[in-house]
Design a protein around this motif. Structure first.
Motif, PDB file in Angstrom:
ATOM      1  N   ARG A  92      29.337  55.102  54.645  1.00 29.13           N
ATOM      2  CA  ARG A  92      28.672  54.523  55.815  1.00 29.13           C
ATOM      3  C   ARG A  92      29.554  54.618  57.053  1.00 29.13           C
ATOM      4  NH1 ARG A  92      27.242  49.896  53.979  1.00 29.13           N
ATOM      5  NH2 ARG A  92      24.982  50.185  53.897  1.00 29.13           N
ATOM      6  N   GLN A  93      30.821  54.276  56.922  1.00 25.19           N
ATOM      7  CA  GLN A  93      31.731  54.304  58.056  1.00 25.19           C
ATOM      8  C   GLN A  93      31.850  55.719  58.627  1.00 25.19           C
ATOM      9  OE1 GLN A  93      35.666  52.902  57.137  1.00 25.19           O
ATOM     10  NE2 GLN A  93      36.476  53.349  59.178  1.00 25.19           N
ATOM     11  N   VAL A  94      31.989  56.704  57.739  1.00 23.32           N
ATOM     12  CA  VAL A  94      32.147  58.092  58.196  1.00 23.32           C
ATOM     13  C   VAL A  94      30.885  58.580  58.887  1.00 23.32           C
ATOM     14  CG1 VAL A  94      32.458  60.470  57.426  1.00 23.32           C
ATOM     15  CG2 VAL A  94      33.873  58.655  56.454  1.00 23.32           C
ATOM     16  N   GLU A 100      28.187  56.813  60.060  1.00 20.09           N
ATOM     17  CA  GLU A 100      27.764  56.059  61.241  1.00 20.09           C
ATOM     18  C   GLU A 100      28.632  56.384  62.447  1.00 20.09           C
ATOM     19  OE1 GLU A 100      27.502  51.934  60.220  1.00 20.09           O
ATOM     20  OE2 GLU A 100      25.494  52.159  59.329  1.00 20.09           O
ATOM     21  N   SER A 101      29.884  56.752  62.205  1.00 20.80           N
ATOM     22  CA  SER A 101      30.747  57.152  63.320  1.00 20.80           C
ATOM     23  C   SER A 101      30.245  58.435  63.980  1.00 20.80           C
ATOM     24  CB  SER A 101      32.187  57.356  62.827  1.00 20.80           C
ATOM     25  OG  SER A 101      32.286  58.510  62.002  1.00 20.80           O
ATOM     26  N   ALA A 102      29.443  59.206  63.237  1.00 17.62           N
ATOM     27  CA  ALA A 102      28.869  60.443  63.772  1.00 17.62           C
ATOM     28  C   ALA A 102      27.453  60.224  64.300  1.00 17.62           C
ATOM     29  CB  ALA A 102      28.869  61.529  62.700  1.00 17.62           C
ATOM     30  N   SER A 121      37.075  62.284  54.215  1.00 16.78           N
ATOM     31  CA  SER A 121      36.140  61.959  55.286  1.00 16.78           C
ATOM     32  C   SER A 121      35.700  63.188  56.075  1.00 16.78           C
ATOM     33  CB  SER A 121      36.763  60.928  56.232  1.00 16.78           C
ATOM     34  OG  SER A 121      37.032  59.726  55.553  1.00 16.78           O
TER      35      SER A 121
END
Length: 236
Positions: A17-19, A21-23, A104
């Motif tokens: 999710r972090q990877v 959503e950062s995109a 990542s």
């Protein structure tokens, strides 16, 4: 894009999710296959990140069930690295395969490549989208039908383009709301239906003009091409 992550490891779901959503992607996590199968009928996803070992169903078996009624790209993620396992995943319908632990940069690159390949490279850079007599220009937010300009509000334009870019694909109400109005907006449920009605009327989305825009009870909407009328010109 909307991405489902199916993995019973909450730390793994959080990482993905972090990877993603950062995109700029929207990510929904599921801890088991049964919950995903229940909820997929109320939502739409552009890609699925799927683990092999789930508490209720094996990843390849879940993937075979997904392939029965719709085609969404699947990135298979697992700690199993044997060639026979890779072949099993690919034979079950996986579009790509990653081995844990995830890196990542590689995860984001593989997801981006899958989305570009599946959706014909039209995610970000393309300006003009043509669908028969319907021509969208995203730079000017304008639409021409059979060479005639059609006046639309910004939301109507975004909604119409979303429907055309997903021709034949069921879109859930949640997906449409997220893509057109955003997750943070408190929008009355009738707003979407009103916009759909306006688009259907202004763009003449009726079978005799080659397209059908239909409600899907309890789910959302689908715009589809009507083959027997597909070559008929839409009115200006």
């Amino acid at each position: 894009m909307r991405i489902a992550v199916i993995d019973d490891d909450s730390a793994q779901v959080d990482l993905v999710r972090q990877v993603l959503e950062s995109a700029g992607h929207t990510v929904q996590g599921y801890s088991n296959g049964s919950k995903f199968l229940r909820e997929q009928h109320r939502d739409s996803f552009d890609l699925i990140v799927l683990d092999w070992h789930l508490p209720d169903i094996e990843g390849p078996d879940l993937m075979r069930r997904l392939r029965e009624d719709r085609r969404v790209p699947v990135l298979f993620v697992t700690a199993r690295a044997d060639e026979s396992d890779i072949v099993t995943a690919l034979d079950a319908g996986a579009d790509d395969y990653m081995i844990k632990p995830l890196r990542s940069a590689e995860l984001l690159a593989r997801v981006s490549a899958l989305l570009r390949r599946t959706y014909n490279g039209t995610l970000r850079d393309q300006r003009i989208f043509s669908y028969g007599s319907y021509v969208f220009d995203t730079a000017s937010q304008s639409l021409c039908v059979s060479g005639e300009a059609v006046t639309l509000t910004q939301k109507e334009f975004e909604l119409a383009l979303l429907l055309f870019r997903n021709l034949g694909r069921p879109l859930s109400r949640a997906h449409i709301m997220d893509q057109v109005w955003g997750r943070g907006d408190d929008i009355p449920t009738r707003t979407m239906d009103t916009h759909i009605s306006r688009i259907r009327t202004r763009l003449h989305l009726r079978p005799e003009h080659g397209f059908r825009l239909s409600p899907l009870y309890g789910y959302g909407y689908r715009l589809e091409r009507v083959e027997e009328f597909a070559t008929a010109p839409a009115p200006g």
